[in-house]
Design a protein around this motif. Structure first.
Motif, PDB file in Angstrom:
ATOM      1  N   VAL A 185       0.914  -0.871  -0.175  1.00  0.00           N
ATOM      2  CA  VAL A 185      -0.479  -0.220  -0.281  1.00  0.00           C
ATOM      3  C   VAL A 185       0.905   1.113   0.176  1.00  0.00           C
ATOM      4  CG1 VAL A 185      -1.713   0.864   1.107  1.00  0.00           C
ATOM      5  CG2 VAL A 185      -1.930  -1.033   1.389  1.00  0.00           C
ATOM      6  N   PRO A 186       1.588   1.059   0.663  1.00  0.00           N
ATOM      7  CA  PRO A 186       2.683   2.796   0.883  1.00  0.00           C
ATOM      8  C   PRO A 186       3.670   2.374  -0.575  1.00  0.00           C
ATOM      9  CG  PRO A 186       2.551   1.610   2.867  1.00  0.00           C
ATOM     10  CD  PRO A 186       2.388   0.664   1.659  1.00  0.00           C
ATOM     11  N   VAL A 187       4.349   1.550  -1.147  1.00  0.00           N
ATOM     12  CA  VAL A 187       5.165   2.190  -2.468  1.00  0.00           C
ATOM     13  C   VAL A 187       3.731   2.233  -3.403  1.00  0.00           C
ATOM     14  CG1 VAL A 187       6.521   0.875  -3.508  1.00  0.00           C
ATOM     15  CG2 VAL A 187       6.401   0.310  -1.107  1.00  0.00           C
ATOM     16  N   GLY A 188       2.829   0.970  -3.444  1.00  0.00           N
ATOM     17  CA  GLY A 188       1.712   1.168  -4.313  1.00  0.00           C
ATOM     18  C   GLY A 188       1.305   2.856  -4.585  1.00  0.00           C
ATOM     19  N   LEU A 189       1.038   3.410  -3.600  1.00  0.00           N
ATOM     20  CA  LEU A 189       0.684   4.457  -3.373  1.00  0.00           C
ATOM     21  C   LEU A 189       0.647   5.631  -4.067  1.00  0.00           C
ATOM     22  CD1 LEU A 189      -2.724   5.658  -2.897  1.00  0.00           C
ATOM     23  CD2 LEU A 189      -1.807   5.835  -0.252  1.00  0.00           C
ATOM     24  N   MET A 190       2.082   5.799  -3.168  1.00  0.00           N
ATOM     25  CA  MET A 190       3.080   6.755  -3.548  1.00  0.00           C
ATOM     26  C   MET A 190       3.502   6.797  -4.542  1.00  0.00           C
ATOM     27  SD  MET A 190       4.901   7.462  -0.295  1.00  0.00           S
ATOM     28  CE  MET A 190       5.668   5.113   0.031  1.00  0.00           C
ATOM     29  N   SER A 191       3.598   5.736  -5.276  1.00  0.00           N
ATOM     30  CA  SER A 191       3.886   5.986  -6.566  1.00  0.00           C
ATOM     31  C   SER A 191       2.965   6.341  -7.588  1.00  0.00           C
ATOM     32  CB  SER A 191       4.914   3.733  -7.723  1.00  0.00           C
ATOM     33  OG  SER A 191       3.608   3.141  -7.271  1.00  0.00           O
ATOM     34  N   ALA A 192       1.982   5.590  -7.558  1.00  0.00           N
ATOM     35  CA  ALA A 192       0.465   5.969  -8.340  1.00  0.00           C
ATOM     36  C   ALA A 192       0.648   8.150  -8.054  1.00  0.00           C
ATOM     37  CB  ALA A 192      -1.250   5.620  -7.571  1.00  0.00           C
ATOM     38  N   ILE A 193       0.882   8.375  -6.375  1.00  0.00           N
ATOM     39  CA  ILE A 193       0.959  10.013  -6.779  1.00  0.00           C
ATOM     40  C   ILE A 193       2.008  10.028  -7.293  1.00  0.00           C
ATOM     41  CG2 ILE A 193       0.889  11.949  -4.844  1.00  0.00           C
ATOM     42  CD1 ILE A 193       0.083  10.606  -2.905  1.00  0.00           C
ATOM     43  N   TYR A 194       2.933  10.420  -7.865  1.00  0.00           N
ATOM     44  CA  TYR A 194       4.151  10.890  -8.861  1.00  0.00           C
ATOM     45  C   TYR A 194       3.374   9.898  -9.857  1.00  0.00           C
ATOM     46  CZ  TYR A 194       8.742  10.901 -10.962  1.00  0.00           C
ATOM     47  OH  TYR A 194       9.258  11.090 -11.675  1.00  0.00           O
ATOM     48  N   MET A 195       3.210   9.351  -9.825  1.00  0.00           N
ATOM     49  CA  MET A 195       2.403   9.476 -11.631  1.00  0.00           C
ATOM     50  C   MET A 195       2.129   9.925 -12.021  1.00  0.00           C
ATOM     51  SD  MET A 195       3.404   5.019 -12.513  1.00  0.00           S
ATOM     52  CE  MET A 195       2.264   4.547 -11.682  1.00  0.00           C
TER      53      MET A 195
END
Length: 485
Positions: free
Chosen positions: A269-279
């Protein structure tokens, strides 16, 4: 006549009806009267009349022929065999019928003298048969082939006749004011309704099948001992013992399932959500076009590969690292909750990232521009505007991710082991419900034994857990949606 050939003939008749119907409709457009439907609709209506009734007849005919064949076999079986032997005999007769057809044996005069003589003959042609078959199975198998051949020819002939009749009726209905468009749209509406109904009926069928077997299991094992038992050992106790029911305790499996899923969610969740926000908010189009496909490549890796990576590379690495840190005694096992959860979390990162990115990018641009126009920074806009607006979709993404984590099997088998135990130490081995479902449905156990039926009780438990997660997610979505209405 094989079903493939019949379907090909019906499809060819439908295509011809489509072409002729469209040409006939186009030729009737003389400008004197405005046609109701375009020529294509007339062609499609002729196609549907030629194919749909014939295909439906074939399906019904195949089901009826299968039921008739089963009844015929049951009537010819010896009356003194048990239910279990009857089920085994049906499978062996079906296999023998296939072997007879492959060896081109169609008459009673060509049958081998005994089943034992037929086994090596079939083996020479690469067909393996069970050696414990009885002599009475061969005549029944021959009659099965004769019935199947007759049913195939008769059903195929009737289906082709229906296709020709439907094509003739469809072509005869081609008129300038014929409502072909309405007919085609009505058929498509019913097709969509049928597709939805299939999905619903499939779900209901799965639940009812699990429920019936679960009730059979609970008739043999106390439900209280199953749901609240802390010992999982499906082997029966010795004769006269009274604690056999406690060997099917669910608590260790449920604890392992939730524990491993929790660890995986803490990683994904943290890695996936932060990568989604970045992209979605920070990355340039060029970077996004590279990072997003590379990240989603993880979703294309089979789960067995993740499991092999965990058991061959990550597990031994963590064990050796913990041994070096502790001065020779490893406090992290090669197969552990942490190892399985970490690898599973890596597998789930693309799922969280892709779904969350789609939700974030779907937030209206006007909300971003309004927040930035009022003086908010980009990070403040993300925290106070974009994420709250996208929260229902993000909750759905996390729910789907959690369901995937709960249902994972291969990674857990290889990375967490099969030991059903209760522990709070994430560096020790545990197992999950899905692993035990696989274990209980493999092997030579009887299908009506508690050791096998417990798999259905475990599956129904997983279904209830997933349903509860869905209800909880809907409650959260409705609560936050009300704040924006």
């Amino acid at each position: 006549m094989s079903a493939t050939i019949v379907f090909a003939i019906i499809a060819a008749i439908g295509v011809v009806a489509f072409v002729i119907g469209r040409q006939r409709a186009a030729a009737q457009r003389d400008g004197a009267a405005k046609p109701h439907s375009l020529p294509n609709y007339h062609g499609w209506w002729a196609f549907l009349l030629a194919t749909v009734p014939a295909v439906l007849f074939l399906v019904v005919w195949a089901i009826g022929a299968s039921i008739y064949t089963d009844n015929m076999i049951n009537a010819q079986l010896p009356a003194d065999i048990s239910v279990g032997e009857r089920s085994l005999a049906l499978g062996m007769i079906d296999r023998a019928a296939g072997a007879l057809g492959a060896l081109d044996i169609h008459t009673a005069a060509d049958l081998p003298k005994s089943y034992a003589d037929f086994v090596p003959v079939a083996a020479e042609q690469g067909i393996l048969l069970a050696s414990q078959g009885q002599d009475y199975m061969l005549p029944i198998a021959l009659s099965v082939n004769e019935t199947a051949t007759l049913a195939s020819r008769l059903g195929g002939g009737i289906a082709i006749i229906l296709a020709l009749a439907g094509a003739a009726i469809g072509l005869g209905m081609v008129k300038p004011r014929a409502r072909a468009r309405n007919n085609v749209e009505r058929v498509m509406l019913w097709a969509l309704f049928g597709a939805s109904g299939i999905a619903i009926l499939t779900t209901i069928g799965i639940v009812l099948s699990m429920l019936s077997e679960t009730m059979t299991f609970f008739s043999q094992v106390n439900p209280m001992h199953f749901f609240f038992g802390t010992v999982w050992d499906p082997r029966f106790a010795a004769a006269g013992a009274t604690d056999s029911e406690g060997q099917f305790g669910l608590i260790p499996l449920l604890a392992g399932t939730l524990y491993i899923a929790l660890v995986s969610m803490l990683v994904a969740v943290p890695v996936g959500l932060m990568s989604a926000i970045y992209m979605g908010e920070y990355a340039s189009p060029q970077v996004r076009s590279i990072v997003k496909p590379v990240l989603e490549l993880l979703a294309g890796i089979p789960t067995i590969v993740y499991g092999i990576f965990a058991v061959v590379t990550l597990g031994p690495f963590l064990r050796d690292l913990s041994a070096a840190l502790a001065g020779g005694t490893a406090f992290i096992q090669a197969q552990s909750v942490f190892t399985a959860g970490f690898v599973m979390g890596v597998m789930l990162i693309p799922l969280v990232s892709s779904l969350s990115d789609d939700v974030i990018t779907a937030v209206p641009r006007a909300m971003r521009d309004g927040s930035l126009g009022l003086g908010a920074t980009r990070s403040e806009t993300i925290k106070r505007v974009i994420l709250p607006a996208a929260l229902p979709g993000i909750v759905g993404a996390l729910l789907l991710t959690a369901s995937r984590a709960i249902g994972e099997t291969m990674i857990v088998v290889l990375a967490a082991g099969v030991a059903a135990r209760l522990t709070i130490n994430p560096f020790e081995a545990m197992t999950t419900i899905t692993v035990k479902i696989v274990n209980q449905l493999t092997g030579d156990l009887e299908f009506n034994s508690p050791q096998t039926l417990v798999a259905f009780a475990l599956g129904l438990t997983l279904f209830v857990i997933t349903l509860g997660m869905n209800v909880f997610a809907l409650w959260i979505v409705r609560r936050y949606r009300e704040q924006y209405e």
